[in-house]
Design a protein around this motif. Structure first.
Motif: not given
Length: 151
Positions: A73-79, A106-117
């Motif tokens: 998975l490649l996760v890109i923040s796309q504002l 930023v917190d939600l994005y990082n939390h999303f990435v952590d859940k995927l990891r």
């Protein structure tokens, strides 16, 4: 969020590759002003469980999901995903998380990435709010808009 089945994908910042994946999913993630953990949980589950991959090479029947194929998975923040182009000639970003809400984004994005990891899959990311160059080798092409409005 935009979900793309990819053969490969990579993200570059200032000429340096900071994230690179092979077969799997490229996720372009926009955070809106109304997003909460409930929306994150929904999108994480969907990303990991959507059957977007064929049973075998050449099959047009999608039976397998990214965890089954041990995809990446490649996760890109796309504002800019919440840019509204319906009026005028310049996009409006009223629905995007901004200013004080950007910290929450930023917190939600990082939390999303952590859940995927937590799935055990290889997860690479871009750099939140950076100017990035994203190279996507879309497989199919298979691209979906995945959205759940906050209640």
């Amino acid at each position: 969020m935009i979900v793309q089945r990819v053969k490969s994908s990579q993200v570059t910042v200032n000429g340096e590759i900071i994230g690179k994946v092979g077969w799997g999913l490229n996720l372009l993630v926009g955070i809106s002003q109304t997003d909460t953990d409930a929306e994150l949980d929904f999108t994480v589950r969907k990303c990991l469980e959507l059957r977007l991959f064929s049973d075998y090479e050449g099959s047009d029947r999608w039976q397998r999901y990214v965890q089954e194929i041990k995809g990446e998975l490649l996760v890109i923040s796309q504002l800019t995903l919440y840019g509204d182009c319906s009026k005028g000639r310049r996009p409006s970003f009223d629905r995007s998380a901004k200013s004080i809400l950007a910290i929450l984004a930023v917190d939600l994005y990082n939390h999303f990435v952590d859940k995927l990891r937590a799935s055990g899959l290889k997860v690479e990311t871009g750099e939140f709010s950076a100017i990035m160059s994203v190279k996507i080798e879309n497989d199919g092409p298979v691209t979906f808009i995945l959205e759940r409005e906050a209640k």
